[in-house]
Design a protein around this motif. Structure first.
Motif, PDB file in Angstrom:
ATOM      1  N   ASP A  11      43.544  29.443  66.543  1.00 35.92           N
ATOM      2  CA  ASP A  11      43.276  30.422  67.833  1.00 35.92           C
ATOM      3  C   ASP A  11      42.350  31.489  67.699  1.00 35.92           C
ATOM      4  OD1 ASP A  11      44.805  28.692  69.261  1.00 35.92           O
ATOM      5  OD2 ASP A  11      46.861  29.614  68.690  1.00 35.92           O
ATOM      6  N   GLY A  12      41.083  31.380  66.629  1.00 33.93           N
ATOM      7  CA  GLY A  12      40.368  32.461  66.570  1.00 33.93           C
ATOM      8  C   GLY A  12      40.771  33.280  65.471  1.00 33.93           C
ATOM      9  N   GLU A  13      41.833  33.160  64.839  1.00 33.05           N
ATOM     10  CA  GLU A  13      42.365  34.095  63.815  1.00 33.05           C
ATOM     11  C   GLU A  13      42.343  33.609  62.489  1.00 33.05           C
ATOM     12  OE1 GLU A  13      46.437  36.895  62.731  1.00 33.05           O
ATOM     13  OE2 GLU A  13      46.307  35.646  64.597  1.00 33.05           O
ATOM     14  N   ASP A  14      41.938  34.231  61.529  1.00 34.01           N
ATOM     15  CA  ASP A  14      41.655  33.625  59.999  1.00 34.01           C
ATOM     16  C   ASP A  14      43.282  33.403  59.580  1.00 34.01           C
ATOM     17  OD1 ASP A  14      39.220  34.404  60.304  1.00 34.01           O
ATOM     18  OD2 ASP A  14      38.852  35.735  58.807  1.00 34.01           O
ATOM     19  N   ARG A  15      43.313  32.172  58.855  1.00 32.09           N
ATOM     20  CA  ARG A  15      44.560  31.964  58.404  1.00 32.09           C
ATOM     21  C   ARG A  15      44.395  31.401  57.059  1.00 32.09           C
ATOM     22  NH1 ARG A  15      49.148  33.517  60.791  1.00 32.09           N
ATOM     23  NH2 ARG A  15      49.267  33.285  63.006  1.00 32.09           N
ATOM     24  N   ILE A  16      43.400  30.810  56.847  1.00 28.85           N
ATOM     25  CA  ILE A  16      43.206  30.124  55.181  1.00 28.85           C
ATOM     26  C   ILE A  16      41.605  30.395  55.113  1.00 28.85           C
ATOM     27  CG2 ILE A  16      43.254  28.329  53.763  1.00 28.85           C
ATOM     28  CD1 ILE A  16      45.373  26.815  55.645  1.00 28.85           C
ATOM     29  N   VAL A  17      41.500  31.234  53.759  1.00 32.31           N
ATOM     30  CA  VAL A  17      40.066  31.604  53.544  1.00 32.31           C
ATOM     31  C   VAL A  17      39.796  31.225  51.982  1.00 32.31           C
ATOM     32  CG1 VAL A  17      38.498  33.861  53.295  1.00 32.31           C
ATOM     33  CG2 VAL A  17      40.133  33.836  55.030  1.00 32.31           C
ATOM     34  N   LEU A  18      38.589  30.703  51.844  1.00 32.10           N
ATOM     35  CA  LEU A  18      38.228  30.382  50.645  1.00 32.10           C
ATOM     36  C   LEU A  18      36.875  31.408  50.449  1.00 32.10           C
ATOM     37  CD1 LEU A  18      35.621  28.852  48.968  1.00 32.10           C
ATOM     38  CD2 LEU A  18      37.733  28.610  47.820  1.00 32.10           C
ATOM     39  N   GLU A  19      37.023  31.973  49.304  1.00 31.52           N
ATOM     40  CA  GLU A  19      36.078  33.337  49.142  1.00 31.52           C
ATOM     41  C   GLU A  19      35.501  33.144  47.829  1.00 31.52           C
ATOM     42  OE1 GLU A  19      35.826  38.017  49.708  1.00 31.52           O
ATOM     43  OE2 GLU A  19      37.610  37.427  48.816  1.00 31.52           O
ATOM     44  N   HIS A  20      34.178  33.436  47.691  1.00 33.53           N
ATOM     45  CA  HIS A  20      33.503  33.275  46.249  1.00 33.53           C
ATOM     46  C   HIS A  20      32.786  34.611  45.999  1.00 33.53           C
ATOM     47  CE1 HIS A  20      33.418  29.329  43.889  1.00 33.53           C
ATOM     48  NE2 HIS A  20      34.451  29.377  44.574  1.00 33.53           N
ATOM     49  N   VAL A  21      32.975  35.461  45.121  1.00 38.96           N
ATOM     50  CA  VAL A  21      32.413  36.959  44.842  1.00 38.96           C
ATOM     51  C   VAL A  21      31.394  36.486  43.717  1.00 38.96           C
ATOM     52  CG1 VAL A  21      32.521  39.326  44.659  1.00 38.96           C
ATOM     53  CG2 VAL A  21      33.847  38.236  46.207  1.00 38.96           C
TER      54      VAL A  21
END
Length: 353
Positions: A256-266
């Motif tokens: 519903d437009g809200e971040d729930r699962i995030v894969l991040e690379h820095v």
């Protein structure tokens, strides 16, 4: 059986030799110079294992192995790898593989008809395929899912890698795919629309499937790039001042437009870059899992080789995750099996006197 003896494959040969319940029966090589060489010598063990490497596929398949550890390069030979898998599975041979990483959890990324072809081949032969590694793999599927077993409520899961790539040795990947050392006016292939989701969307979708969460489609992609403030000489390439030197990206599953699962690379190419981007709590690099909810939790996973750096140990943990999973994959039902479905895998038998 071990398929390929590149950097990762050599580690896999040694890993198979270390497992008390596994027996190495054959080794495939594509380099003619390796044909006829004992697998122990190819793996750098300094001793013979009594298994001679060959490029004769028919001879190897005639050995009727229970399983193949497949560590051949797949990112530039996606379809040949798929054809390899279909042939192995139809022959009744279970496969654990380091790639293509899309197969870590392909639903929503690959066409369902392509997935069905693999499943049909597996059912025809009564065999199983499992693709995994570290990232995508253990660091962002098994480890965060184990952590969720401690949760009462989950608001957000963030998994990712924070890394110094100055000693990463893959020049083609660094320069061409990631864009390091290239003009900031040139968008690297990795950042073209849909590419990040193709590469790492399987992570987000597998976590969602395991947690029985229905995500909005398509997945959201975000990125930032920073130029070098000075000339940098990396192991893989040169990064002149003003060219791309740091990259941060996210692949996001929303509900519903809200971040729930995030894969991040820095990804940095010098430790002093991007001071406002996430940094490890300790050291220069890590895999990090943050779970927001009740309770809030964080785990940082690092590794380092006994006689090398984190690049070497990164290959080693990938090889060991595959080899240590062989027994569980052989026991699984025919088809494609994912990390979320396997039982606990341990280093049983590896603690020595």
């Amino acid at each position: 059986m071990e398929w390929s003896t590149g950097y990762l494959g050599r580690m896999a040969v040694e890993a198979v030799d270390a497992r008390p319940e596994l027996e190495l029966v054959g080794v495939f090589v594509s380099d003619p110079a390796k044909v006829g060489v004992d697998a122990g010598r190819l793996a750098g063990l300094g001793r013979d294992l009594g298994v001679i490497a060959t490029d004769d596929r028919a001879t190897l398949l005639a050995l009727d192995p229970d399983a193949i550890v497949y560590t051949a390069e797949t990112e530039t030979r996606f379809m040949p790898a798929i054809e390899d898998f279909r042939g192995f599975l139809r022959a009744g041979i279970d496969v654990v593989a380091s790639g293509p990483v899309l197969l870590q959890y392909p639903h929503g990324t690959l066409p369902e008809e392509m997935i069905a072809q693999l499943v049909d081949a597996a059912r025809e032969g009564g065999a199983t395929l499992h693709v995994n590694g570290i990232d995508p793999g253990f660091a962002n599927d098994v480890l965060p899912l184990v952590m969720t077993s401690l949760s009462r409520r989950i608001d957000l899961i963030r998994v990712g890698e924070i890394a110094d790539y100055s000693v990463y040795h893959q020049g083609e990947t660094m320069r061409r795919l990631f864009g390091f050392g290239r003009s900031m006016d040139t968008l690297p292939p990795l950042l073209r629309p849909g590419m990040l989701a193709a590469g790492w969307g399987s992570v987000v979708r597998q976590l969602a499937a395991a947690l029985e969460v229905t995500l909005d489609e398509p997945l959201v992609e975000r990125h930032e790039r920073l130029p070098a403030d000075r000339d940098l000489s990396l192991l893989a390439c040169e990064v002149p001042a003003g060219t791309q030197a740091a990259l941060r990206f996210e692949v996001v599953g929303q509900v519903d437009g809200e971040d729930r699962i995030v894969l991040e690379h820095v990804t940095r190419t010098a430790v002093d870059q991007a001071p406002d981007w996430p940094r490890p709590d300790h050291g220069d690099g890590c895999y990090r899992i943050d779970i927001l909810g009740e309770p809030a939790m964080r785990v940082e996973f690092t590794h380092h080789a006994e006689h090398g750096d984190h690049n070497e140990s990164g290959m080693l943990v990938t090889a060991m995750r595959l080899v240590n999973a062989v027994e569980a994959v052989v026991a699984a039902e025919p088809g494609l099996v994912y990390a979320k479905d396997l039982p606990m895998i341990t280093g049983r038998g590896l603690m020595r006197r």
